[in-house]
Design a protein around this motif. Structure first.
Motif, short mmCIF file in Angstrom:
data_model
loop_
_atom_site.label_atom_id
_atom_site.label_comp_id
_atom_site.label_asym_id
_atom_site.label_seq_id
_atom_site.Cartn_x
_atom_site.Cartn_y
_atom_site.Cartn_z
N GLN A 126 0.84 -1.19 0.00
CA GLN A 126 0.00 0.00 0.00
C GLN A 126 0.88 1.24 0.00
N GLU A 127 0.53 2.18 -0.85
CA GLU A 127 1.25 3.45 -0.87
C GLU A 127 0.46 4.47 -0.06
N GLN A 128 1.17 5.25 0.73
CA GLN A 128 0.56 6.29 1.56
C GLN A 128 1.21 7.62 1.27
N ARG A 129 0.41 8.65 1.17
CA ARG A 129 0.91 10.02 1.06
C ARG A 129 0.55 10.70 2.37
N ILE A 130 1.57 11.09 3.14
CA ILE A 130 1.37 11.66 4.46
C ILE A 130 1.79 13.14 4.43
N ALA A 131 0.88 14.00 4.86
CA ALA A 131 1.16 15.43 4.91
C ALA A 131 2.27 15.69 5.93
N THR A 132 3.03 16.73 5.68
CA THR A 132 4.13 17.09 6.59
C THR A 132 3.64 17.24 8.03
N ALA A 133 2.47 17.83 8.20
CA ALA A 133 1.92 18.04 9.54
C ALA A 133 1.55 16.73 10.24
N ASP A 134 1.33 15.66 9.47
CA ASP A 134 0.92 14.36 10.03
C ASP A 134 2.05 13.35 10.10
N ARG A 135 3.23 13.73 9.61
CA ARG A 135 4.35 12.79 9.49
C ARG A 135 4.77 12.21 10.85
N ALA A 136 4.93 13.06 11.85
CA ALA A 136 5.38 12.58 13.16
C ALA A 136 4.40 11.57 13.75
N ALA A 137 3.11 11.81 13.63
CA ALA A 137 2.11 10.88 14.16
C ALA A 137 2.12 9.57 13.39
N TYR A 138 2.28 9.65 12.08
CA TYR A 138 2.36 8.44 11.25
C TYR A 138 3.55 7.59 11.69
N LEU A 139 4.72 8.22 11.80
CA LEU A 139 5.92 7.48 12.21
C LEU A 139 5.79 6.92 13.62
N PHE A 194 8.79 2.00 3.83
CA PHE A 194 9.88 2.72 3.17
C PHE A 194 9.36 4.08 2.75
N GLU A 195 10.23 5.09 2.89
CA GLU A 195 9.88 6.43 2.43
C GLU A 195 10.70 6.73 1.17
N HIS A 196 10.04 7.32 0.19
CA HIS A 196 10.69 7.65 -1.07
C HIS A 196 11.83 8.64 -0.83
N ALA A 197 13.00 8.35 -1.35
CA ALA A 197 14.19 9.17 -1.10
C ALA A 197 14.05 10.59 -1.63
N GLY A 198 13.35 10.77 -2.73
CA GLY A 198 13.24 12.09 -3.33
C GLY A 198 11.89 12.75 -3.15
N ASP A 199 11.01 12.12 -2.40
CA ASP A 199 9.65 12.64 -2.25
C ASP A 199 9.19 12.42 -0.80
N PRO A 200 9.66 13.25 0.13
CA PRO A 200 9.29 13.08 1.54
C PRO A 200 7.78 13.06 1.73
N GLY A 201 7.34 12.15 2.60
CA GLY A 201 5.92 12.00 2.87
C GLY A 201 5.25 10.95 1.99
N ARG A 202 5.99 10.41 1.05
CA ARG A 202 5.47 9.33 0.20
C ARG A 202 6.05 8.02 0.72
N PHE A 203 5.16 7.19 1.24
CA PHE A 203 5.57 5.94 1.88
C PHE A 203 4.97 4.74 1.15
N VAL A 204 5.66 3.63 1.19
CA VAL A 204 5.10 2.38 0.73
C VAL A 204 5.20 1.38 1.89
N GLU A 205 4.08 0.71 2.16
CA GLU A 205 3.99 -0.24 3.27
C GLU A 205 3.86 -1.65 2.71
N PHE A 206 4.63 -2.57 3.25
CA PHE A 206 4.58 -3.98 2.85
C PHE A 206 4.21 -4.80 4.08
N THR A 207 3.22 -5.66 3.94
CA THR A 207 2.88 -6.61 4.99
C THR A 207 2.91 -8.00 4.36
N GLU A 208 3.67 -8.90 4.96
CA GLU A 208 3.85 -10.25 4.41
C GLU A 208 3.46 -11.25 5.48
#
Length: 81
Positions: free
Chosen positions: A8-21, A41-55
């Motif tokens: 799942q890809e997540q786009r997290i606003a800067t204001a919500d980043r600390a709570a997400y982490l 994982f957070e995209h190296a060139g696009d802060p706030g863009r995360f991809v979540e893997f659950t296996e």
């Protein structure tokens, strides 16, 4: 036994980043409780863009690990041959 994976890809606003982490350790623990693995994982060139893997070993374990009633998009492991 074949494994299953949810991505799942997540786009997290800067204001919500600390709570997400801050919520990630609890999500990792929930996954571990059903013998699933959870990575983020957070995209190296696009802060706030995360991809979540659950296996996990089954779709039911994935659903439990996600903590949601929504059925995750599931990928099944295949063996080449």
């Amino acid at each position: 036994m074949a494994r299953v994976l949810s991505v799942q890809e997540q786009r997290i606003a800067t204001a919500d980043r600390a709570a997400y982490l801050a919520a990630l350790p609890e999500r990792r623990q929930r996954a571990a409780a059903v013998q699933a693995h959870f990575w983020v994982f957070e995209h190296a060139g696009d802060p706030g863009r995360f991809v979540e893997f659950t296996e996990a070993a089954s779709e039911g374990m994935l659903a439990t690990a996600s903590g949601s009633d929504a059925t995750p998009d599931v990928w099944r492991e295949v063996q080449g041959g």
